[in-house]
Design an enzyme around this catalytic site. Structure first.
Site, PDB file in Angstrom:
ATOM      1  N   ASP A   1       0.899  -1.155  -0.120  1.00  0.00           N
ATOM      2  CA  ASP A   1       0.083  -0.037  -0.019  1.00  0.00           C
ATOM      3  C   ASP A   1       0.829   1.412   0.046  1.00  0.00           C
ATOM      4  O   ASP A   1       2.031   0.999   0.227  1.00  0.00           O
ATOM      5  CB  ASP A   1      -1.069   0.077   1.200  1.00  0.00           C
ATOM      6  CG  ASP A   1      -0.238  -0.431   2.491  1.00  0.00           C
ATOM      7  OD1 ASP A   1       0.820  -0.065   2.671  1.00  0.00           O
ATOM      8  OD2 ASP A   1      -1.122  -0.504   3.466  1.00  0.00           O
TER       9      ASP A   1
ATOM     10  N   ASN B   1      -8.024  -1.153  13.826  1.00  0.00           N
ATOM     11  CA  ASN B   1      -9.664  -0.980  13.576  1.00  0.00           C
ATOM     12  C   ASN B   1      -9.850  -2.589  12.562  1.00  0.00           C
ATOM     13  O   ASN B   1     -10.791  -2.743  12.256  1.00  0.00           O
ATOM     14  CB  ASN B   1     -10.128   0.014  12.843  1.00  0.00           C
ATOM     15  CG  ASN B   1      -9.447   0.219  11.547  1.00  0.00           C
ATOM     16  OD1 ASN B   1      -8.264  -0.487  11.031  1.00  0.00           O
ATOM     17  ND2 ASN B   1      -9.995   1.140  10.687  1.00  0.00           N
TER      18      ASN B   1
ATOM     19  N   HIS C   1      -8.182  -3.199   9.935  1.00  0.00           N
ATOM     20  CA  HIS C   1      -7.716  -3.263   8.545  1.00  0.00           C
ATOM     21  C   HIS C   1      -6.544  -4.070   8.290  1.00  0.00           C
ATOM     22  O   HIS C   1      -5.817  -4.176   9.062  1.00  0.00           O
ATOM     23  CB  HIS C   1      -7.551  -1.852   8.010  1.00  0.00           C
ATOM     24  CG  HIS C   1      -6.562  -1.205   8.491  1.00  0.00           C
ATOM     25  ND1 HIS C   1      -6.470   0.333   8.307  1.00  0.00           N
ATOM     26  CD2 HIS C   1      -5.263  -1.606   8.780  1.00  0.00           C
ATOM     27  CE1 HIS C   1      -5.316   0.730   8.755  1.00  0.00           C
ATOM     28  NE2 HIS C   1      -4.437  -0.366   9.081  1.00  0.00           N
TER      29      HIS C   1
ATOM     30  N   GLU D   1     -10.270  -0.830   4.766  1.00  0.00           N
ATOM     31  CA  GLU D   1     -10.850  -0.358   5.869  1.00  0.00           C
ATOM     32  C   GLU D   1     -12.212  -1.107   6.260  1.00  0.00           C
ATOM     33  O   GLU D   1     -12.774  -1.658   5.386  1.00  0.00           O
ATOM     34  CB  GLU D   1     -11.113   0.963   5.810  1.00  0.00           C
ATOM     35  CG  GLU D   1      -9.798   1.977   5.594  1.00  0.00           C
ATOM     36  CD  GLU D   1      -8.912   2.001   6.756  1.00  0.00           C
ATOM     37  OE1 GLU D   1      -9.088   1.204   7.891  1.00  0.00           O
ATOM     38  OE2 GLU D   1      -8.142   2.843   7.038  1.00  0.00           O
TER      39      GLU D   1
END
Ligand code: PGA
Length: 248
Positions: free
Chosen positions: A67, A136, A138, A143
């Protein structure tokens, strides 16, 4: 999914490094897709050291970035580009022709996605993908709420990702979007290694490994991967309830 738990991050890093070097010895033109961030730092240092000690030939290996932050120049020390060059590519003398990373400053982000998808297809897919996990749940910049069928795409970053991401930069940055592999590429990678260390990851690790598979916790998709390896230090594993996971 296989879960390996280690006394500390140094032991974890040594084991992952061995896996990575072994793959290169067995398949010299292996395709790696690599995360950045705090989780794999010790692992990459151990991998570089082991590769040098064993004099392993990395000259045919292919590297892809997992990423990148949109709007961050490659020269910024917080960019994924900079991280991988500094920690892996320069120490191992990897040539630019072996490396394919996103450009977060590209004017046409959609063509970045298309070109990365094409590049992966040309290489015959990803052999070994290394991912961390966000607070979270991810993986990459997939996401909560992501659809499972996406390939490379531009992601709108969750507020917690925008906040936590500041830790990689020397001054405050605008972090609204990212370029990322999608869940389809994660599922298609021949091996996916998830690394988590430290007690701050304990609660999210428990949820993604022992809870329901849900796109609200993207890393939970690894429960459905045919060859997912989860590497945890004892602190990151401390929230797990199922004692049969404690296999190493
Ligand atoms: P970290 O980031 O390795 O810096 O904890 C992981 C992630 O957000 O994916």
């Amino acid at each position: 999914m296989t879960i390996r738990i280690f006394e500390d991050d140094a032991a974890l890093a040594a084991d992952v490094a061995q896996e990575m070097v072994k793959l290169v010895q067995e398949k010299p033109d292996a395709v790696f897709c690599l995360a950045t961030g705090e989780s794999p730092m010790r692992t990459y240092a151990a991998m570089v050291q082991l590769a040098k000690e064993k004099d392993v030939d990395f000259s045919s290996v292919n590297f892809i970035g997992l990423d990148e932050w949109v709007g961050i120049p490659r020269s910024n020390p917080g960019s994924c580009y900079h991280f991988l060059h500094e920690r892996i590519f320069q120490p191992l003398g990897i040539q630019e022709s072996q490396i394919y990373l996103f450009d977060g400053m590209a004017a046409d982000l959609q063509s970045q996605c298309t070109r990365m998808n094409d590049h992966i297809a040309q290489l015959g897919g990803i052999d070994w993908m290394l991912v961390g996990i966000g607070m979270n749940g991810h993986i990459g910049f997939n996401e909560p709420g992501i659809s499972w069928d996406k390939r490379v795409h531009v992601a709108d970053l969750a507020p917690i990702t925008q906040t936590v991401g500041q830790k990689y930069f020397q001054s405050e940055m605008v972090l609204k979007q990212g370029l990322t592999m999608g869940v389809q590429h994660i599922l298609e990678a021949r091996t996916v290694a998830l690394l988590a260390n430290g007690v701050r990851k304990a609660a999210i690790i428990q949820s993604v490994l022992e809870g329901e598979v849900s796109n609200l916790l993207p890393a939970s998709v690894l429960q459905q991967h045919a060859n997912a390896l989860v590497f945890l230090d004892r602190e990151a594993a401390s929230g797990l309830k199922n004692s049969c996971f404690f296999t190493t």
